[in-house]
Design an enzyme around this catalytic site. Structure first.
Site, mmCIF file in Angstrom:
data_model
loop_
_atom_site.group_PDB
_atom_site.id
_atom_site.type_symbol
_atom_site.label_atom_id
_atom_site.label_comp_id
_atom_site.label_asym_id
_atom_site.label_seq_id
_atom_site.Cartn_x
_atom_site.Cartn_y
_atom_site.Cartn_z
ATOM 1 N N GLU A 47 -0.045 -8.851 -4.663
ATOM 2 C CA GLU A 47 0.337 -8.103 -3.298
ATOM 3 C C GLU A 47 -1.101 -8.295 -2.590
ATOM 4 O O GLU A 47 -2.174 -7.738 -2.807
ATOM 5 C CB GLU A 47 0.543 -6.720 -3.663
ATOM 6 C CG GLU A 47 1.171 -5.817 -2.556
ATOM 7 C CD GLU A 47 1.524 -4.609 -2.671
ATOM 8 O OE1 GLU A 47 1.633 -3.758 -1.722
ATOM 9 O OE2 GLU A 47 1.942 -4.389 -3.929
ATOM 10 N N LYS A 79 5.951 -5.750 0.523
ATOM 11 C CA LYS A 79 5.040 -6.310 -0.326
ATOM 12 C C LYS A 79 5.367 -6.065 -1.912
ATOM 13 O O LYS A 79 5.317 -6.989 -2.653
ATOM 14 C CB LYS A 79 3.780 -6.135 0.043
ATOM 15 C CG LYS A 79 3.316 -6.678 1.255
ATOM 16 C CD LYS A 79 1.873 -6.450 1.736
ATOM 17 C CE LYS A 79 1.365 -4.958 1.810
ATOM 18 N NZ LYS A 79 1.954 -4.584 3.269
ATOM 19 N N THR A 80 5.141 -4.557 -2.249
ATOM 20 C CA THR A 80 5.323 -4.346 -3.599
ATOM 21 C C THR A 80 6.634 -4.871 -4.182
ATOM 22 O O THR A 80 6.681 -5.425 -5.189
ATOM 23 C CB THR A 80 5.205 -2.806 -3.665
ATOM 24 O OG1 THR A 80 3.899 -2.460 -3.080
ATOM 25 C CG2 THR A 80 5.325 -2.333 -5.041
#
Length: 463
Positions: A165, A121-122
């Site tokens: 995110e 995600k990051t």
């Protein structure tokens, strides 16, 4: 014009303001003109960066840190109910807002892209933030890690796009209503909150159901969990991506080029070849997900693809910390077996056959170690040698019988060379004794193992 302050968030107080998610929201609110205050357990570069934006940051938690006129108190799921500032908020009748609700409020009136998945995600959120900025779209963004400096995890932009995110760990991503949602993968994790894969699927289905009418779900065609979710989700436009033959955006090839790679993908019947400035197949696929999401939002693929090369990494995601005595020290946030395997395979590809990979691994959470300790040990077998620390508890209390020994036993059973070290202070000396010129050392885990990189480099400089 970008929106101003959400109602009742003009004087917010953040408990745990230095956290990756909390600090980003605090920064955006400060940039929108809010009088931001908060507390954190210890001093940090992030706290100092927030002060530079006008925020008041207290170190330690105490009832007196909460101003009587605070408009709300923002918390994450990690904040315990006995926190003195939370108790003081109840006494004063100050509303308590979960981090996810605060972030959802910040996205109102904009065009959100929400990035979800068990892993990646990051990185993917960062790729979108950097490439959209490169294109001049002036996005707002909230990322779970810093791009290039403390406090660079968030920005209030003047454009209409907001990239965020979306955290599934506590189901808080159900609060968002994105125009485009990305699901990178779906696996069982966060065992304190999810008892089975069925619960995971139900949670991701709920997230996909929050996509606004006319919006798009961008989802992996390669991961079985994501494919199963695709089969379950109905009533929303879906775009799949990956190396699978049936992917809507199909990756034809990924060519490693040292610490970079070149990707060729087919999008709307046209081949696109572009550079990804970080190593590893999984990061290349993250870039393709970002590309598909941007196109779903109406951005031109011919401009977005080359702009993705502007992303050169995020802190703790295979971040080079330095080199001493011919040894490179790299920091990895990987803490789930899938992430550990992906990062070690990426490093193996970058290192070639002539360089050794040494890992300093710190398990994160007792519950995760209990469920996935064997798989963590098997992942460590991809390294030439590993050092394993005690479990970093984070928000959890110990579980009887659950220790790093579970991982070490599994690693040795898989043929790995593993050493147990219980005192972090011993690590620099241990690594200096192991490392030889040409080696790559990875500090790996989601806890404070990241602090060891500079100490290892300092000890290596004395060799």
């Amino acid at each position: 014009m970008a929106p101003g302050l959400p109602i009742a968030m003009d004087r917010p107080h953040f408990i745990g303001i230095g956290g990756a998610g909390m600090s980003g929201i605090a920064k955006i609110l400060a940039q929108r003109g809010a009088r931001v205050a908060g507390s954190d357990a210890k001093e940090s570069a992030t706290a100092e960066a927030l002060r530079a934006h006008g925020a008041t940051v207290h170190i330690g938690h105490a009832a007196g840190h909460l101003a009587d006129d605070a408009s709300c108190v923002v918390v994450s799921s990690a904040i315990r109910q006995d926190n003195p500032e939370l108790a003081r908020a109840a006494e004063l009748g100050i509303p308590v807002v979960h981090r996810s609700d605060a972030l959802a409020a910040l996205m109102e009136g904009l065009r959100p892209i929400a990035v979800a998945g068990t892993h990646g995600k990051t990185t993917t959120t960062s790729m979108l933030a950097v490439s959209l900025t490169e294109l001049g779209a002036r996005p707002s963004y909230a990322i779970g890690g810093d791009l290039d400096a403390p406090g660079s995890n968030a920005l209030h932009g003047e454009g209409e796009i907001f990239v965020a995110e979306a955290d599934e760990s506590d189901r808080s991503f159900h609060k968002y209503a994105p125009e485009v949602a990305i699901v990178l993968n779906v696996e069982l994790d966060h065992h304190a909150n999810y008892a089975s894969m069925d619960e995971i699927y139900e949670s991701f289905e709920t997230f996909a159901g929050k996509i606004v009418p006319g919006g798009t779900l961008v989802i992996s065609a390669d991961h079985e969990g994501a494919r199963e979710l695709t089969r379950r989700v109905t009533g929303v436009k879906t775009v799949t991506y990956g190396e699978a033959e049936d992917a809507d955006v199909r990756v034809l090839k990924i060519v490693p080029q040292g610490l970079k790679s070149e990707v060729t993908a087919v999008l709307d019947g046209r081949e696109l070849t572009f550079a990804v400035s970080v190593p590893g197949r999984h990061y290349a696929l993250n870039a393709v997900a970002a590309l598909a999401a941007g196109v779903a939002l109406g951005l031109p693929a011919d401009e977005l693809a080359p702009a993705l090369a502007a992303y050169t990494g995020v802190k703790r995601r295979l971040q080079l910390k330095g080199e001493e005595a011919g040894v490179q020290v790299i920091d990895s946030y990987a803490h789930h077996p899938t992430e550990m395997t992906a990062d070690l395979e990426a490093m193996r590809g970058a290192a070639g056959d002539d360089r050794r990979i040494l890992v300093v691994f710190q398990p994160h959470l007792f519950s995760r170690t209990q469920e996935l300790g064997k798989e963590m040990g098997q992942a460590l077998a991809l390294a030439d040698a590993s050092v394993v620390l005690d479990i970093y508890p984070a928000r959890e209390d110990p579980i009887p019988g659950i220790t790093s020994a579970l991982i070490i036993e599994a690693a040795r059973a898989a043929g790995a060379d593993v050493t147990a070290v219980h005192d972090k202070a011993d690590i620099p000396e241990v690594v200096a004794g192991m490392a030889k010129p040409g080696d790559l050392v990875l500090t790996m885990g989601a806890g404070d193992v990241t602090d060891l990189g500079p100490l290892i480099l300092d000890r290596l400089s004395q060799k």
